[in-house]
Design a protein around this motif. Structure first.
Motif, PDB file in Angstrom:
ATOM      1  N   THR A  54      -6.243 -85.146  -5.134  1.00  0.00           N
ATOM      2  CA  THR A  54      -5.431 -84.608  -4.267  1.00  0.00           C
ATOM      3  C   THR A  54      -4.833 -83.422  -4.837  1.00  0.00           C
ATOM      4  O   THR A  54      -3.534 -83.275  -4.503  1.00  0.00           O
TER       5      THR A  54
ATOM      6  N   VAL B  78     -10.062 -90.414   2.227  1.00  0.00           N
ATOM      7  CA  VAL B  78      -8.686 -90.871   2.493  1.00  0.00           C
ATOM      8  C   VAL B  78      -8.332 -89.681   2.185  1.00  0.00           C
ATOM      9  O   VAL B  78      -7.556 -89.015   1.063  1.00  0.00           O
TER      10      VAL B  78
ATOM     11  N   GLY C 188      -8.777 -82.565   0.687  1.00  0.00           N
ATOM     12  CA  GLY C 188      -9.228 -80.667  -0.002  1.00  0.00           C
ATOM     13  C   GLY C 188     -10.060 -80.570  -0.446  1.00  0.00           C
ATOM     14  O   GLY C 188     -11.628 -81.410   0.251  1.00  0.00           O
TER      15      GLY C 188
ATOM     16  N   ARG D 232      -7.345 -71.710   5.720  1.00  0.00           N
ATOM     17  CA  ARG D 232      -7.634 -73.031   5.010  1.00  0.00           C
ATOM     18  C   ARG D 232      -7.757 -74.657   5.710  1.00  0.00           C
ATOM     19  O   ARG D 232      -8.364 -75.541   5.015  1.00  0.00           O
TER      20      ARG D 232
ATOM     21  N   ILE E  58     -10.902 -72.755  -5.352  1.00  0.00           N
ATOM     22  CA  ILE E  58     -11.836 -73.425  -3.738  1.00  0.00           C
ATOM     23  C   ILE E  58     -13.408 -72.972  -4.616  1.00  0.00           C
ATOM     24  O   ILE E  58     -13.866 -74.371  -4.672  1.00  0.00           O
TER      25      ILE E  58
ATOM     26  N   GLY F  84     -11.715 -82.755  -2.958  1.00  0.00           N
ATOM     27  CA  GLY F  84     -12.503 -84.340  -2.304  1.00  0.00           C
ATOM     28  C   GLY F  84     -13.413 -84.365  -1.372  1.00  0.00           C
ATOM     29  O   GLY F  84     -14.680 -85.340  -1.247  1.00  0.00           O
TER      30      GLY F  84
ATOM     31  N   VAL G 113      -1.523 -92.587   0.567  1.00  0.00           N
ATOM     32  CA  VAL G 113      -1.957 -93.832  -0.448  1.00  0.00           C
ATOM     33  C   VAL G 113      -1.862 -93.252  -1.717  1.00  0.00           C
ATOM     34  O   VAL G 113      -1.210 -92.679  -2.565  1.00  0.00           O
TER      35      VAL G 113
ATOM     36  N   GLN H 109      -9.038 -66.385  -0.244  1.00  0.00           N
ATOM     37  CA  GLN H 109     -10.284 -66.223  -0.618  1.00  0.00           C
ATOM     38  C   GLN H 109     -11.059 -66.618  -0.663  1.00  0.00           C
ATOM     39  O   GLN H 109     -10.690 -67.841  -2.042  1.00  0.00           O
TER      40      GLN H 109
END
Ligand SMILES: Cc1cc2nc3c(=O)[nH]c(=O)nc-3n(C[C@H](O)[C@H](O)[C@H](O)COP(=O)(O)OP(=O)(O)OC[C@H]3O[C@@H](n4cnc5c(N)ncnc54)[C@H](O)[C@@H]3O)c2cc1C
Length: 342
Positions: A152, A32, A12, A100, A279, A15, A123, A45
């Motif tokens: 994650t 990954v 995301g 997104r 974000i 990461g 993973v 937003q």
């Protein structure tokens, strides 16, 4: 790349941006991602100040070309009247309604261009007695790695149970995509308090639909009727089937690292969706998280200490802003949702 030094699990915003910073600094990094596109049809937003971060990663223009600018923030919060805030006053320009899935794909592409190797896999990571990690399920990561980054999201797939977690709140969110009653441009967001929580509507990235979000207490199971300003904005009554249901945690890891492990994004700091800043926080903290991971690899814990202070300062600011927002919703102060949060 023969042997990665650092494996970032989760592709995301957090990461991908952390992998970008690591690769740009010359680290051998594997990113990954399980390719599940968890936010597929959900518009979000992006706060305008996050654009500066995306510019550094070289994806800002491509993202804004496919997004809708949200020129005004409206709120019906303390009382029934509507407060209008124009983004003209913002030094950063307007926030953006973004797709997104598209944002995440652009960021993963930027990380690859910087030299990170992207592996599509779901993973797990198992700690070895020697302090290194076995990353289970990623093609080409067949040897133990010294440092793993948990990106994650709220799943905290690697750090859950390994890093302490301070939970401040837990919310229940339902998301719809709906047609607006007025088919014209809708470059504004609306947040409206209701007795059992709050509602948010904003244009979707492509502009012709609205993203509708209801946020309630986890104890509430039923979807209630949207409050009046939200209802007036929507063509459909009742709403169509939701496109997503999500739990939203407000909390942070303390500390967000330990030997050989750094958590970033929602795995380190989860903010209230009311702030529309998850974000931005993920992007803001990616560079110090990358420095922390590189420091742990080099045997230097100082950057991890700096990162920890930044995460906790951001969480403190968030809790204080959030408290002020909740306290301002005076019209429902006796209702359970609001009194619990006060
Ligand atoms: C209802 C709701 C609305 C929100 N609205 C906004 C908003 O408008 N604006 C805003 O800024 N923020 C918003 N947020 C917050 C925002 O979504 C998060 O802060 C942001 O997504 C965090 O990014 P991340 O990279 O940490 O995690 P995520 O975006 O969750 O990404 C994690 C990635 O890791 C992958 N992954 C998970 N486990 C594994 C595994 N074992 N192996 C491989 N890959 C794995 C996932 O598939 C995913 O791609 C909202 C949150 C909620 C709940």
């Amino acid at each position: 790349m023969s042997r990665p030094d650092i494996v970032v699990i989760g592709g995301g915003p957090a990461g991908a941006a952390t992998a970008w910073h690591l690769a740009t600094a010359g680290a051998a990094v594997v990113l990954v991602d399980d390719g599940r596109v968890p936010w597929r049809s959900v518009g979000q937003q992006l706060s305008s100040s996050a654009l500066a971060r995306l510019r550094v990663l070289g994806v800002a223009d491509r993202l804004t070309a496919a997004s809708t600018a949200v020129h005004e923030a409206r709120s019906s919060w303390a009382g029934p009247e509507v407060d209008h805030r124009s983004s003209l006053l913002s030094p950063y320009g307007p926030p953006w309604a973004v797709d997104r899935a598209a944002l995440d794909e652009l960021l993963r592409g930027a990380a690859q261009d910087a030299g990170a190797r992207l592996v599509r896999a779901r993973v797990g990571a198992a700690a070895r007695p020697d302090g290194r990690w076995d990353v289970v399920g990623a093609d080409g990561v067949d040897r133990p790695v010294p440092v793993v980054v948990d990106a994650t999201g709220a799943a905290r797939a690697v750090s859950r149970g390994r890093l302490r977690w301070h939970a401040a709140d837990r919310l229940r969110c339902t998301v719809w995509q709906a047609r607006p009653a007025d088919p014209g441009p809708q470059p504004w967001s609306l947040v409206e308090a209701a007795p059992d929580g709050w509602w948010y509507t904003a244009p979707s990235a492509a502009g012709e639909r609205l993203t509708v979000l209801q946020v309630q207490d986890t104890a509430d199971r039923a979807v209630s009727v949207p409050p009046p300003r939200t209802t007036a904005r929507l063509a459909a009554d009742p709403l169509p089937r939701p496109v997503a249901r999500r739990a939203a945690m407000v909390g942070c890891a303390g500390p967000p690292w330990r030997s050989g492990l750094v958590a970033v994004g929602d795995a380190a700091l989860c903010v209230d969706p009311l702030s529309s800043s998850g974000i931005r926080h993920a992007l803001d903290l990616a560079a110090p998280a990358a420095a922390a991971a590189q420091g742990l690899l080099d045997g230097d814990r100082e950057p991890a200490g700096v990162y920890e202070r930044l995460v906790h300062a951001a969480f403190g600011r968030h809790l204080s802003d959030r408290q002020q927002f909740h306290a301002a919703a005076t019209r429902y102060r006796e209702a359970a949702f609001w009194s619990r949060r006060r």
